[in-house]
Design an enzyme around this catalytic site. Structure first.
Site, PDB file in Angstrom:
ATOM      1  CE  LYS A   1      58.241  24.683   6.187  1.00 33.22           C
ATOM      2  NZ  LYS A   1      58.751  24.982   7.269  1.00 33.22           N
TER       3      LYS A   1
ATOM      4  CB  CYS B   1      56.754  20.106  10.130  1.00 37.26           C
ATOM      5  SG  CYS B   1      56.018  21.588  11.173  1.00 37.26           S
TER       6      CYS B   1
HETATM    7  N1  SAJ Z   1      64.389  13.361  14.032  1.00 35.30           N
HETATM    8  C1  SAJ Z   1      65.096  11.977  14.007  1.00 35.30           C
HETATM    9  N2  SAJ Z   1      66.449  12.087  13.771  1.00 35.30           N
HETATM   10  C2  SAJ Z   1      67.039  13.278  13.587  1.00 35.30           C
HETATM   11  C3  SAJ Z   1      66.439  14.506  13.719  1.00 35.30           C
HETATM   12  C4  SAJ Z   1      64.947  14.560  13.855  1.00 35.30           C
HETATM   13  O1  SAJ Z   1      64.422  10.946  14.404  1.00 35.30           O
HETATM   14  O2  SAJ Z   1      68.369  13.229  13.424  1.00 35.30           O
HETATM   15  C5  SAJ Z   1      63.023  13.329  14.301  1.00 35.30           C
HETATM   16  C6  SAJ Z   1      62.436  14.064  15.603  1.00 35.30           C
HETATM   17  O3  SAJ Z   1      62.722  13.135  16.709  1.00 35.30           O
HETATM   18  C7  SAJ Z   1      61.225  14.361  15.201  1.00 35.30           C
HETATM   19  C8  SAJ Z   1      61.152  14.682  13.685  1.00 35.30           C
HETATM   20  O4  SAJ Z   1      62.219  14.144  13.177  1.00 35.30           O
HETATM   21  O5  SAJ Z   1      60.145  13.339  15.759  1.00 35.30           O
HETATM   22  C9  SAJ Z   1      60.996  16.011  13.354  1.00 35.30           C
HETATM   23  O6  SAJ Z   1      62.065  16.878  14.449  1.00 35.30           O
HETATM   24  P1  SAJ Z   1      62.790  18.060  13.714  1.00 35.30           P
HETATM   25  O7  SAJ Z   1      63.713  18.615  15.001  1.00 35.30           O
HETATM   26  O8  SAJ Z   1      63.830  17.450  12.852  1.00 35.30           O
HETATM   27  O9  SAJ Z   1      61.918  19.206  12.749  1.00 35.30           O
HETATM   28  P2  SAJ Z   1      60.664  19.705  13.474  1.00 35.30           P
HETATM   29  O10 SAJ Z   1      59.382  19.171  13.063  1.00 35.30           O
HETATM   30  O11 SAJ Z   1      60.605  20.241  14.887  1.00 35.30           O
HETATM   31  O12 SAJ Z   1      60.830  21.210  12.484  1.00 35.30           O
HETATM   32  C10 SAJ Z   1      61.120  21.285  11.107  1.00 35.30           C
HETATM   33  C11 SAJ Z   1      62.455  22.072  10.894  1.00 35.30           C
HETATM   34  N3  SAJ Z   1      62.683  21.649   9.441  1.00 35.30           N
HETATM   35  C12 SAJ Z   1      63.943  21.261   9.161  1.00 35.30           C
HETATM   36  O13 SAJ Z   1      65.063  21.321   9.989  1.00 35.30           O
HETATM   37  C13 SAJ Z   1      64.303  21.258   7.895  1.00 35.30           C
HETATM   38  C14 SAJ Z   1      61.979  23.419  11.164  1.00 35.30           C
HETATM   39  O14 SAJ Z   1      63.078  24.223  10.729  1.00 35.30           O
HETATM   40  C15 SAJ Z   1      60.633  23.849  10.418  1.00 35.30           C
HETATM   41  O15 SAJ Z   1      60.337  25.220  10.495  1.00 35.30           O
HETATM   42  C16 SAJ Z   1      59.591  22.925  11.008  1.00 35.30           C
HETATM   43  O16 SAJ Z   1      59.984  21.609  10.700  1.00 35.30           O
HETATM   44  C17 SAJ Z   1      58.370  23.563  10.030  1.00 35.30           C
HETATM   45  O17 SAJ Z   1      57.368  24.251  10.840  1.00 35.30           O
HETATM   46  O18 SAJ Z   1      58.134  23.116   9.030  1.00 35.30           O
END
Ligand code: SAJ
Length: 404
Positions: free
Chosen positions: A206, A260
């Site tokens: 995780k 996360c």
């Molecule tokens: N972000 C970027 N660039 C990108 C992708 C995301 O800047 O290309 C930023 C987003 O704007 C945001 C942050 O990253 O601020 C996180 O967003 P996210 O969509 O990547 O992830 P979360 O936090 O909504 O959910 C993550 C997920 N983990 C992964 O994709 C590895 C989800 O599957 C997990 O269950 C969740 O964390 C968790 O609860 O741990």
């Protein structure tokens, strides 16, 4: 066959959807939360968080009696712990705080009976599942026939109900029997594959998934800062580089938000700082990106005559696109830090009407009347803005690729 009774401890972003989803699959579910207002809200068939489709499934599960909320755990067959794991601030690096997991553990110790299952879903440092067993024993539970396993939640906020069913799951039991039995339980409602491993590997898996994403976003954010110096369009650059069959760069933004990805890498770093150099540096780069954005905004504002300060509009304060979740939002940090330095600001956030002391301005007004338009979050509502909609001579600072 008698229906298994499931007790889900913690009715937050993961626990409530999990409880309602299991209830919709026919299990008798008792949801537990220490907050009386959450218990009352759920028992009224309502929700305290925003998540696609969650209101309907909670309403129907409560109505048909499959989901009931309590302030303390009730006698059940399967206990699923879904409580937050924050970190202790103030040290050299942030350290995970599993106090709430251990509180939840103690609250079920007196209920456990032979053949019961205890599952931890909260993101946790390596070794936490073992600590649950120790805590249960210390509080008088007989664990001879109790099965304990770690199964990390992996759902994406905004798409939780779909991902609860479709994602692969990782099961790490404290022994082989626990791994097997808990796998069978998840296979009964998950469409994705269910993978079996040890508790420690599942815990590390995780943390690895979220750190992988953090490192890759840091790479994109670093590129965006490097490109600015040479006036290269980072969005075009990434599109071009991604045409290579083995390159897949993520998107730069204002930083990394949510509870996360901006948190979990610290669980690895705090365990072995000397050997987590990339993970730590990525965290630092993503935190620095937010400061860099603020400096860019200040540089732009300083170009204006001091007597006639510009009207500045910020577009988006959520932690990611198309969501009304503001936890650890870098866009919100930028707005909060800049609002004291600027006189005349507007904030646009199509997903809410008001946020704390921030008044929300409609998209069209902010576009029409602002001298500087700063795009922080790529919400869908911004994609249809045309260049000719802006005030004449307005400066557009696009930190999230709305116009790319
Ligand atoms: N972000 C970027 N660039 C990108 C992708 C995301 O800047 O290309 C930023 C987003 O704007 C945001 C942050 O990253 O601020 C996180 O967003 P996210 O969509 O990547 O992830 P979360 O936090 O909504 O959910 C993550 C997920 N983990 C992964 O994709 C590895 C989800 O599957 C997990 O269950 C969740 O964390 C968790 O609860 O741990």
């Amino acid at each position: 066959m008698t229906t298994k009774k499931i007790c889900v401890i913690g009715l937050g972003y993961i626990g409530l959807p999990t409880a309602a989803f299991l209830a919709s699959k026919g299990f008798d579910v008792c949801g537990v939360d220490t907050s009386p207002s959450i218990v009352e809200t759920v028992n009224n068939g309502e929700i305290h968080i925003v998540e696609n489709g969650l209101d309907e499934i909670v309403r129907s599960s409560v109505k048909n009696g499959k989901l009931i909320a309590y302030s303390e755990p009730q006698l059940s067959d399967i206990y699923i712990i879904c409580v937050p794991t924050p970190f202790h601030e103030g040290g050299k690096v942030p350290c995970p705080n599993i106090d709430i997991v251990l509180d939840a553990t103690r609250s079920i110790a007196h209920l456990l009976k032979s053949d019961d299952i205890v599952i931890l879903e909260s993101t946790s440092p390596v070794g936490t599942t073992k600590k649950i067993a120790i805590e249960l024993k210390n509080f008088g539970a007989n664990l001879d026939n109790v099965l304990i396993a770690y199964c990390p939640e992996r759902v994406l906020p905004g798409n939780i109900l779909n991902e609860l069913e479709s994602n692969d799951r990782i099961i790490g039991g404290l022994n082989d029997k626990a791994t097997k039995v808990v796998s069978e339980f998840y296979k009964s409602f998950v469409r994705g594959r269910v993978h079996e491993t040890s508790a420690k590997t599942a815990e590390m898996c995780k943390l690895t998934e979220n750190s992988f994403r953090d490192v890759n976003i840091a790479f994109a954010n670093e590129l965006s800062m490097l490109c600015k110096k040479d006036s290269i369009d980072v969005w075009e650059l990434i599109n071009l580089a991604n045409c290579h069959p083995r390159v897949n760069i993520l998107q730069p933004g204002v930083g990394v938000g949510g509870h996360c990805i901006a948190v979990d890498p610290w669980f690895i770093v705090s365990r072995d700082e000397d050997n987590s150099k990339i993970i730590k540096t990525a965290r630092e780069v993503n935190l620095y990106k937010t400061e860099w954005v603020e400096k860019e905004i200040e540089n732009e504002v300083h170009k204006y005559n001091k007597n006639v300060l510009p009207k500045v509009a910020f577009f988006g304060i959520a932690f990611k696109p198309n969501i009304d979740d503001f936890r650890e939002s870098p866009a919100l940090t930028v707005v909060n830090n800049m609002k004291n330095k600027l006189q005349d600001i507007m904030v646009v956030e199509p997903n809410i009407n008001k946020f704390s002391d921030i008044n929300i301005t409609p998209v069209c007004d902010a576009v029409k009347y602002s001298d500087i338009c700063i795009f922080l979050v790529k919400h869908d509502e911004f994609l249809s803005i045309n260049q000719e909609d802006f005030k004449e001579g307005a400066k557009i600072l696009d930190f999230c690729g709305v116009f790319k």
